[in-house]
Write a protein that holds these residues in place. Structure first.
Motif, PDB file in Angstrom:
ATOM      1  N   GLY A 107       0.806  -1.210   0.000  1.00  0.00           N
ATOM      2  CA  GLY A 107       0.000   0.000   0.000  1.00  0.00           C
ATOM      3  C   GLY A 107       0.840   1.260   0.000  1.00  0.00           C
ATOM      4  N   VAL A 108       0.370   2.258   0.717  1.00  0.00           N
ATOM      5  CA  VAL A 108       1.023   3.562   0.740  1.00  0.00           C
ATOM      6  C   VAL A 108       2.368   3.452   1.448  1.00  0.00           C
ATOM      7  CG1 VAL A 108       0.861   5.960   1.505  1.00  0.00           C
ATOM      8  CG2 VAL A 108      -1.207   4.747   0.817  1.00  0.00           C
ATOM      9  N   CYS A 109       3.402   3.945   0.768  1.00  0.00           N
ATOM     10  CA  CYS A 109       4.755   3.986   1.338  1.00  0.00           C
ATOM     11  C   CYS A 109       5.338   5.372   1.110  1.00  0.00           C
ATOM     12  CB  CYS A 109       5.661   2.960   0.671  1.00  0.00           C
ATOM     13  SG  CYS A 109       5.225   1.239   0.986  1.00  0.00           S
ATOM     14  N   ILE A 110       6.323   5.706   1.925  1.00  0.00           N
ATOM     15  CA  ILE A 110       7.059   6.956   1.777  1.00  0.00           C
ATOM     16  C   ILE A 110       8.464   6.590   1.286  1.00  0.00           C
ATOM     17  CG2 ILE A 110       7.953   8.998   2.956  1.00  0.00           C
ATOM     18  CD1 ILE A 110       5.733   8.386   5.127  1.00  0.00           C
ATOM     19  N   VAL A 111       8.914   7.286   0.261  1.00  0.00           N
ATOM     20  CA  VAL A 111      10.275   7.070  -0.233  1.00  0.00           C
ATOM     21  C   VAL A 111      11.217   7.773   0.745  1.00  0.00           C
ATOM     22  CG1 VAL A 111      11.896   7.428  -2.136  1.00  0.00           C
ATOM     23  CG2 VAL A 111       9.469   6.992  -2.635  1.00  0.00           C
ATOM     24  N   LYS A 112      11.968   6.989   1.518  1.00  0.00           N
ATOM     25  CA  LYS A 112      12.863   7.555   2.522  1.00  0.00           C
ATOM     26  C   LYS A 112      14.260   7.807   1.976  1.00  0.00           C
ATOM     27  CE  LYS A 112      10.540   8.439   6.071  1.00  0.00           C
ATOM     28  NZ  LYS A 112      10.298   9.827   6.367  1.00  0.00           N
ATOM     29  N   ASP A 113      14.663   7.008   0.980  1.00  0.00           N
ATOM     30  CA  ASP A 113      15.995   7.189   0.423  1.00  0.00           C
ATOM     31  C   ASP A 113      16.035   6.597  -0.973  1.00  0.00           C
ATOM     32  OD1 ASP A 113      18.588   8.103   0.429  1.00  0.00           O
ATOM     33  OD2 ASP A 113      19.382   6.467   1.659  1.00  0.00           O
ATOM     34  N   ILE A 114      16.978   7.092  -1.778  1.00  0.00           N
ATOM     35  CA  ILE A 114      17.185   6.593  -3.135  1.00  0.00           C
ATOM     36  C   ILE A 114      18.689   6.510  -3.345  1.00  0.00           C
ATOM     37  CG2 ILE A 114      16.813   6.999  -5.600  1.00  0.00           C
ATOM     38  CD1 ILE A 114      14.469   8.874  -4.752  1.00  0.00           C
ATOM     39  N   GLY A 115      19.146   5.332  -3.752  1.00  0.00           N
ATOM     40  CA  GLY A 115      20.578   5.184  -4.028  1.00  0.00           C
ATOM     41  C   GLY A 115      21.013   3.745  -3.921  1.00  0.00           C
ATOM     42  N   PRO A 116      22.295   3.506  -4.151  1.00  0.00           N
ATOM     43  CA  PRO A 116      22.805   2.135  -4.034  1.00  0.00           C
ATOM     44  C   PRO A 116      22.767   1.683  -2.577  1.00  0.00           C
ATOM     45  CG  PRO A 116      24.588   3.667  -4.552  1.00  0.00           C
ATOM     46  CD  PRO A 116      23.311   4.461  -4.550  1.00  0.00           C
ATOM     47  N   LEU A 117      22.691   0.376  -2.379  1.00  0.00           N
ATOM     48  CA  LEU A 117      22.667  -0.180  -1.025  1.00  0.00           C
ATOM     49  C   LEU A 117      24.039  -0.743  -0.688  1.00  0.00           C
ATOM     50  CD1 LEU A 117      19.259  -2.110  -1.042  1.00  0.00           C
ATOM     51  CD2 LEU A 117      19.740   0.144  -0.091  1.00  0.00           C
ATOM     52  N   ASP A 118      24.459  -0.542   0.530  1.00  0.00           N
ATOM     53  CA  ASP A 118      25.724  -1.100   0.996  1.00  0.00           C
ATOM     54  C   ASP A 118      25.423  -2.322   1.865  1.00  0.00           C
ATOM     55  OD1 ASP A 118      28.409  -1.457   1.503  1.00  0.00           O
ATOM     56  OD2 ASP A 118      28.514   0.095   3.050  1.00  0.00           O
ATOM     57  N   GLY A 136      26.110  -8.959  -0.691  1.00  0.00           N
ATOM     58  CA  GLY A 136      25.289  -9.794  -1.571  1.00  0.00           C
ATOM     59  C   GLY A 136      24.440  -9.001  -2.539  1.00  0.00           C
ATOM     60  N   ILE A 137      24.320  -7.700  -2.317  1.00  0.00           N
ATOM     61  CA  ILE A 137      23.549  -6.836  -3.212  1.00  0.00           C
ATOM     62  C   ILE A 137      24.542  -6.211  -4.193  1.00  0.00           C
ATOM     63  CG2 ILE A 137      22.085  -4.782  -3.378  1.00  0.00           C
ATOM     64  CD1 ILE A 137      20.623  -6.906  -1.910  1.00  0.00           C
ATOM     65  N   PRO A 138      24.278  -6.351  -5.499  1.00  0.00           N
ATOM     66  CA  PRO A 138      25.204  -5.773  -6.475  1.00  0.00           C
ATOM     67  C   PRO A 138      25.344  -4.257  -6.286  1.00  0.00           C
ATOM     68  CG  PRO A 138      23.450  -7.037  -7.569  1.00  0.00           C
ATOM     69  CD  PRO A 138      23.136  -6.997  -6.117  1.00  0.00           C
ATOM     70  N   SER A 139      26.572  -3.770  -6.321  1.00  0.00           N
ATOM     71  CA  SER A 139      26.787  -2.333  -6.152  1.00  0.00           C
ATOM     72  C   SER A 139      26.474  -1.613  -7.464  1.00  0.00           C
ATOM     73  CB  SER A 139      28.227  -2.052  -5.724  1.00  0.00           C
ATOM     74  OG  SER A 139      29.118  -2.508  -6.728  1.00  0.00           O
ATOM     75  N   GLY A 140      26.109  -0.375  -7.344  1.00  0.00           N
ATOM     76  CA  GLY A 140      25.837   0.433  -8.527  1.00  0.00           C
ATOM     77  C   GLY A 140      24.372   0.464  -8.933  1.00  0.00           C
ATOM     78  N   ARG A 141      23.581  -0.454  -8.462  1.00  0.00           N
ATOM     79  CA  ARG A 141      22.149  -0.450  -8.784  1.00  0.00           C
ATOM     80  C   ARG A 141      21.438   0.493  -7.820  1.00  0.00           C
ATOM     81  NH1 ARG A 141      18.256  -5.742  -9.684  1.00  0.00           N
ATOM     82  NH2 ARG A 141      16.698  -4.637 -10.926  1.00  0.00           N
ATOM     83  N   ILE A 142      20.507   1.271  -8.334  1.00  0.00           N
ATOM     84  CA  ILE A 142      19.777   2.243  -7.521  1.00  0.00           C
ATOM     85  C   ILE A 142      18.536   1.578  -6.914  1.00  0.00           C
ATOM     86  CG2 ILE A 142      18.569   4.467  -7.551  1.00  0.00           C
ATOM     87  CD1 ILE A 142      21.584   4.673  -8.075  1.00  0.00           C
ATOM     88  N   TYR A 143      18.347   1.804  -5.633  1.00  0.00           N
ATOM     89  CA  TYR A 143      17.219   1.243  -4.890  1.00  0.00           C
ATOM     90  C   TYR A 143      16.411   2.355  -4.239  1.00  0.00           C
ATOM     91  CZ  TYR A 143      19.104  -3.484  -5.179  1.00  0.00           C
ATOM     92  OH  TYR A 143      19.542  -4.693  -5.629  1.00  0.00           O
ATOM     93  N   TYR A 144      15.119   2.076  -4.089  1.00  0.00           N
ATOM     94  CA  TYR A 144      14.271   2.909  -3.245  1.00  0.00           C
ATOM     95  C   TYR A 144      14.246   2.256  -1.874  1.00  0.00           C
ATOM     96  CZ  TYR A 144      12.175   5.016  -7.442  1.00  0.00           C
ATOM     97  OH  TYR A 144      11.966   5.676  -8.621  1.00  0.00           O
ATOM     98  N   THR A 145      14.366   3.063  -0.839  1.00  0.00           N
ATOM     99  CA  THR A 145      14.108   2.604   0.517  1.00  0.00           C
ATOM    100  C   THR A 145      12.736   3.158   0.864  1.00  0.00           C
ATOM    101  OG1 THR A 145      16.456   2.664   1.078  1.00  0.00           O
ATOM    102  CG2 THR A 145      14.887   2.626   2.921  1.00  0.00           C
TER     103      THR A 145
END
Length: 173
Positions: A14-25, A28-37
């Motif tokens: 449902g409704v979410c707030i975008v708290k952050d945008i960027g790669p995750l550190d 096991g998560i590939p670096s360089g890919r952009i994620y929404y938190t």
């Protein structure tokens, strides 16, 4: 692409707030890919990490107030979903919920409400499946409407009922 602090609909969360945008550190998560938190609006102790370029789960902006009012105006004309087979009906409910489409959520709510009225008239209870999908559709729809309209989720059903009644009364007069 969404911006930080945007409200979005994210699948069945449902409704979410975008708290952050960027790669995750995270290992096991590939670096360089952009994620929404994302933080679910109604469950603030949870965080969701989803690739910004993913199309596996619906992520969309919230419906605007004008579109909500138009949908409410159209509720009496939204057709019911009549599928006799219980398993096919449940499959349709699941698929509809995955789409996160407000019109389709209204269709599920209207359909199940009518089924419930018919079953009660026959002296039967609401089926467990209907009850489950009725509540899921209501939570999703009412949650989104509440945030957009600036009200509490538990006020939305009465708000919709009042608006539909006003339309019916205008039509009769």
């Amino acid at each position: 692409m969404f911006q930080k602090d945007d409200f979005v609909i994210y699948g069945n969360n449902g409704v979410c707030i975008v708290k952050d945008i960027g790669p995750l550190d995270i290992p096991g998560i590939p670096s360089g890919r952009i994620y929404y938190t994302l933080v679910p609006y109604y469950s603030k102790d949870t965080q969701i990490f989803t690739p910004a370029d993913s199309d596996k789960v619906v992520i969309r902006p919230l419906i605007c107030k004008e579109a909500i009012m138009q949908l409410i105006e159209e509720i009496p004309d939204i057709e019911l979903l009549w599928i006799k087979d219980e398993k096919q009906r449940e499959t349709q409910y699941k698929e509809t919920l995955r789409k996160c489409d407000c019109r389709e959520l209204i269709r599920i709510i209207k359909t199940i409400y009518q089924r419930m009225q018919n079953r009660l008239a026959e002296g039967k209870k609401m089926t467990a499946s209907d009850e489950k999908y009725f509540h899921l559709a209501q939570e999703s729809l009412y949650g989104e409407f509440a945030v957009t309209l600036g009200m509490e989720r538990d006020q939305v059903q009465d708000f919709i009922s009042e608006k539909v009644q006003q339309k019916v009364q205008k039509t009769v007069v």
